[in-house]
Design an enzyme around this catalytic site. Structure first.
Site, PDB file in Angstrom:
ATOM      1  N   HIS A 110       0.855  -1.191   0.000  1.00 18.46           N
ATOM      2  CA  HIS A 110       0.000   0.000   0.000  1.00 18.46           C
ATOM      3  C   HIS A 110       0.888   1.236   0.000  1.00 18.46           C
ATOM      4  O   HIS A 110       2.001   1.223   0.558  1.00 18.46           O
ATOM      5  CB  HIS A 110      -0.888   0.023   1.232  1.00 18.46           C
ATOM      6  CG  HIS A 110      -1.963  -1.005   1.234  1.00 18.46           C
ATOM      7  ND1 HIS A 110      -3.099  -0.882   1.995  1.00 18.46           N
ATOM      8  CD2 HIS A 110      -2.089  -2.186   0.565  1.00 18.46           C
ATOM      9  CE1 HIS A 110      -3.879  -1.927   1.812  1.00 18.46           C
ATOM     10  NE2 HIS A 110      -3.290  -2.734   0.952  1.00 18.46           N
ATOM     11  N   GLU A 162       0.785   3.928   1.701  1.00 17.53           N
ATOM     12  CA  GLU A 162       1.157   4.391   3.043  1.00 17.53           C
ATOM     13  C   GLU A 162       2.315   3.585   3.615  1.00 17.53           C
ATOM     14  O   GLU A 162       3.272   4.146   4.159  1.00 17.53           O
ATOM     15  CB  GLU A 162      -0.018   4.284   4.027  1.00 17.53           C
ATOM     16  CG  GLU A 162      -1.249   5.035   3.618  1.00 17.53           C
ATOM     17  CD  GLU A 162      -2.257   4.159   2.895  1.00 17.53           C
ATOM     18  OE1 GLU A 162      -1.891   3.530   1.862  1.00 17.53           O
ATOM     19  OE2 GLU A 162      -3.402   4.090   3.344  1.00 17.53           O
ATOM     20  N   CYS A 196      -6.314   1.925   5.721  1.00 21.60           N
ATOM     21  CA  CYS A 196      -6.971   0.679   6.125  1.00 21.60           C
ATOM     22  C   CYS A 196      -6.414   0.232   7.483  1.00 21.60           C
ATOM     23  O   CYS A 196      -5.512   0.873   8.028  1.00 21.60           O
ATOM     24  CB  CYS A 196      -6.711  -0.384   5.062  1.00 21.60           C
ATOM     25  SG  CYS A 196      -4.987  -0.966   5.047  1.00 21.60           S
ATOM     26  N   CYS A 226      -2.508  -0.212   7.431  1.00 25.58           N
ATOM     27  CA  CYS A 226      -1.781   1.058   7.335  1.00 25.58           C
ATOM     28  C   CYS A 226      -1.958   1.885   8.603  1.00 25.58           C
ATOM     29  O   CYS A 226      -1.007   2.544   9.046  1.00 25.58           O
ATOM     30  CB  CYS A 226      -2.242   1.821   6.104  1.00 25.58           C
ATOM     31  SG  CYS A 226      -1.823   0.943   4.567  1.00 25.58           S
TER      32      CYS A 226
END
Length: 159
Positions: free
Chosen positions: A50, A52, A80, A83
């Site tokens: 991801h 992040e 999410c 993260c």
């Protein structure tokens, strides 16, 4: 600089790879960008890639430390659970995100993991900055995905 400048950079990054869900992230310390990333899940075949998480990892490498106490993370979509956990564990000071994620968002929508008092470190999370721009990118991406798969398009405004 103000938050909008850094969020515009995150939005630019979100558009780097048209095959990825358009999410971009920027880590800033002392008003200076120290790390950037966009989603790389499909390119790397890694569900953990991801934007992040990649930006946080790159910021740690740039600073030579696992702690990001004086840093701010700018991201185009509400983080999410994974993260949000990374945000807590790196000790980041602040998270600013654009679009809220009512399905998986863990910085205020579904849950507020970084603000949960059970953890020793609380992170200030602020959402909604340039949310329309982020939602437009996400909606266009998912509409294109549905079209390519031969599925009917969702109504405008759905993420």
């Amino acid at each position: 600089m103000d938050d909008t400048v850094f969020m515009h950079e995150a939005l630019r990054l979100a558009q780097m790879d048209p095959s990825e869900v358009p999410v971009g992230a920027v880590v800033v310390k002392d008003n200076r960008v120290i790390a950037v990333a966009h989603n790389e899940q499909f390119a790397s075949q890694n569900a953990l890639a991801h934007a992040e998480m990649l930006a946080l990892q790159r910021a740690q490498e740039a600073l030579g430390t696992s702690r990001l106490q004086d840093c701010t993370l700018y991201v185009t979509l509400e983080p999410c659970p994974m993260c949000a956990g990374g945000i807590i564990l790196t000790g980041i000071k602040r998270c600013v995100f654009a679009a809220f994620d009512t399905q998986y968002g863990c910085c205020g929508s579904v849950y507020a993991l970084p603000m949960d008092p059970v953890f020793h470190h609380s992170v200030l999370c602020e959402g909604g900055l340039l949310a329309e721009e982020s939602r437009a990118l996400l909606n266009a991406f998912f509409q294109r995905q549905r079209h390519e798969a031969g599925k009917p398009a969702k109504r405008q405004g759905e993420v």
